[in-house]
Design a protein around this motif. Structure first.
Motif, PDB file in Angstrom:
ATOM      1  N   ASN A   1       0.855  -1.186   0.000  1.00  0.00           N
ATOM      2  CA  ASN A   1       0.000   0.000   0.000  1.00  0.00           C
ATOM      3  C   ASN A   1       0.893   1.239   0.000  1.00  0.00           C
ATOM      4  O   ASN A   1       1.560   1.528   0.988  1.00  0.00           O
ATOM      5  CB  ASN A   1      -0.891  -0.043   1.247  1.00  0.00           C
TER       6      ASN A   1
ATOM      7  N   HIS B   1      -1.213   6.160   2.218  1.00  0.00           N
ATOM      8  CA  HIS B   1      -2.201   6.015   3.278  1.00  0.00           C
ATOM      9  C   HIS B   1      -2.110   7.230   4.193  1.00  0.00           C
ATOM     10  O   HIS B   1      -1.126   7.968   4.171  1.00  0.00           O
ATOM     11  CB  HIS B   1      -1.931   4.733   4.068  1.00  0.00           C
TER      12      HIS B   1
ATOM     13  N   CYS C   1       3.057  -0.942   4.334  1.00  0.00           N
ATOM     14  CA  CYS C   1       2.254   0.287   4.332  1.00  0.00           C
ATOM     15  C   CYS C   1       3.172   1.491   4.273  1.00  0.00           C
ATOM     16  O   CYS C   1       4.066   1.648   5.106  1.00  0.00           O
ATOM     17  CB  CYS C   1       1.389   0.365   5.583  1.00  0.00           C
TER      18      CYS C   1
ATOM     19  N   ASP D   1       2.825   5.272   4.826  1.00  0.00           N
ATOM     20  CA  ASP D   1       1.873   6.219   5.400  1.00  0.00           C
ATOM     21  C   ASP D   1       2.361   7.649   5.190  1.00  0.00           C
ATOM     22  O   ASP D   1       3.460   8.014   5.617  1.00  0.00           O
ATOM     23  CB  ASP D   1       1.695   5.966   6.895  1.00  0.00           C
TER      24      ASP D   1
ATOM     25  N   GLY E   1     -10.088   0.535   4.612  1.00  0.00           N
ATOM     26  CA  GLY E   1      -8.664   0.368   4.414  1.00  0.00           C
ATOM     27  C   GLY E   1      -8.335  -0.932   3.702  1.00  0.00           C
ATOM     28  O   GLY E   1      -7.246  -1.471   3.869  1.00  0.00           O
TER      29      GLY E   1
END
Length: 469
Positions: free
Chosen positions: A70, A73, A130, A132, A341
């Motif tokens: 991902n 985020h 992730c 972020d 999410g």
């Protein structure tokens, strides 16, 4: 509290199918078993037999995918889902109604709760890495928030990239943007904290568990143009990658043309913000000439189709970008403008939305899987992550297909992305450690997390900042 088991010798057996994250004919590995040693994939072949001391993960009735990467985020937004004032708003209206009035209320404690909630949701949808984009940094405050996020990631065993955001000029200085009542930090404050975070956490390895990225909120609003080039040079002198938002709405493009006389990609190119060490979120309104520049420079995109649809921003031309050779990855964006999410939901939408306006041949599931895994590792510079191949880091997900939604499938290999939710994660591994075990995150008290989230939302409701007029 540790919510994952240490990596051990593992054997995944009897999967219905294995998808590799690679493109073309290499996308499918077939019905192979996977042996894992020392956090890496040691063997992939049919009929592998257990060895002494090996834990067997049974994958019958399930498929194995690479763990999702991902690439964009906003974990703090996990306490801002479906805020009524912004549910039917476009981006600028939503910014004014939802995050901006509450930015200053995110204490380290509230951020920790939001991050724990967000990472639990990500893990249970199959995310193993992730990135972020955290931008809650203001004059004299927020120094510890990056540390909080790294701590929560370690608790969950998540491979984590902190895109250290922030601004040195307020977006509210521009017409049409809401005021926050918060003073931006100085360039020295931003850069000194990035250097500190790099020293404490950053790892350059191709399978790094922790990375730091230089990521001002947006290049056209977050800092004066003469500083933008300085920030890019600073990042490269520190060996750090660059990330930001770009061209999310047509208003963004219009502003850039009116203020600077350039399209956004032209503007960032002039200020040294393009290259294989750069990726931008959204890029909904990229023109054909800009796509050519992105491809020529190797600059990547984080495609966020659900958030773009939710806010009415449009559909990014990622099909054309992929054809031109632009590195494509996928991000769920903040759940305050997504309400989920789930990377499965994101990838299902990515598969469908381009077919809606470009025809059924526009996107293939194999390509979308690659965007969500190998594409993500490419833009993050994690070359040993994102594909299921011998020698790669053992980041993978076993999706359980024992649900009526998956009955009747002729091709089970594509079922999780084609059908979307619900697809239960039976097992998830990060660097060979089991982070989801039989559908649960080991050591996580879900009821306690729910109670903490409710309490945090109540605190936000009671203490919302009044937005200056």
């Amino acid at each position: 509290m540790q919510t994952h088991t240490d990596n051990q010798a593992l054997l995944i057996q009897h999967a219905e199918a294995v998808m590799t994250g690679l493109a073309g004919s290499a996308a499918r590995a077939g019905k192979v078993d996977i042996r894992i040693r020392d956090g890496r994939i040691a063997e992939m072949a049919a009929g592998l037999q257990p060895r002494a001391g090996e834990r067997v993960l049974e994958a019958s009735g399930a498929v194995v995918y690479p763990g999702w990467v991902n690439t964009h985020h906003h974990l703090f937004q996990n306490l801002l889902k479906a805020v009524p004032e912004g549910i039917n708003a476009d981006l600028q209206e939503w910014l004014a109604a939802v995050p901006y009035p509450r930015l200053g209320r995110f204490t380290p404690e509230l951020l920790r709760t939001a991050a724990r909630l967000g990472m639990a949701e990500l893990l249970l949808s199959g995310v193993t890495t992730c990135a972020d984009h955290h931008f809650l940094y203001y004059a004299g405050t927020g120094r510890e928030t990056g540390d909080v996020l790294f701590e929560v990631a370690a608790e969950f065993g998540m491979r984590f990239v902190l895109c250290r955001g922030g601004a040195i000029q307020s977006a509210s200085a521009h017409p049409g943007f809401a005021k926050t009542g918060l003073e931006p930090e100085t360039l020295d404050e931003m850069q000194s904290d990035i250097v500190r975070l790099k020293s404490a956490y950053h790892d350059q390895a191709g399978d790094a568990m922790r990375r730091v990225v230089v990521a001002p909120t947006t290049p056209t609003f977050s800092m004066p143009p003469d500083i933008l080039r300085e920030v890019a040079r600073f990042a490269r002198s520190e060996g750090l990658r660059l990330h930001s938002h770009l061209s999310e709405t047509d208003n963004y493009v219009r502003f850039c043309r009116e203020k600077y006389g350039q399209l956004p990609v032209e503007f960032v190119e002039e200020h040294e913000w393009l290259g294989p060490d750069v990726w931008f979120a959204h890029m909904v309104h990229a023109r054909a000439s800009e796509i050519e520049v992105l491809a020529r420079t190797g600059t990547g995109i984080s495609h966020c189709p659900v958030s773009n649809a939710r806010l009415g921003s449009g559909i990014a031309p990622v099909v054309q970008m992929a054809q031109a050779g632009v590195p494509i990855s996928v991000g769920v964006d903040g759940v305050a403008s997504n309400e989920s999410g789930s990377m499965l939901g994101e990838l299902n939408t990515a598969w469908l939305i381009h077919r809606a306006n470009q025809g059924a041949a526009a996107t293939r599931i194999e390509d979308v899987i690659s965007w969500g895994s190998r594409g993500g590792s490419q833009v993050l510079g994690l070359g040993q992550v994102g594909t299921l191949e011998v020698g790669q880091a053992a980041d993978l997900v076993v999706y359980d297909l024992d649900h009526p939604r998956f009955y009747g499938f002729h091709d089970l290999a594509v079922a999780p992305v084609a059908a979307g939710e619900p697809a239960r994660v039976r097992y998830s591994l990060i660097q060979g450690s089991v982070v989801v075990d039989q559908g649960a995150i080991p050591g996580l008290d879900v009821q306690q997390l729910r109670a903490q989230a409710r309490e945090a939302v109540a605190r936000l409701l009671e203490a919302s900042l009044a937005v200056p007029t």
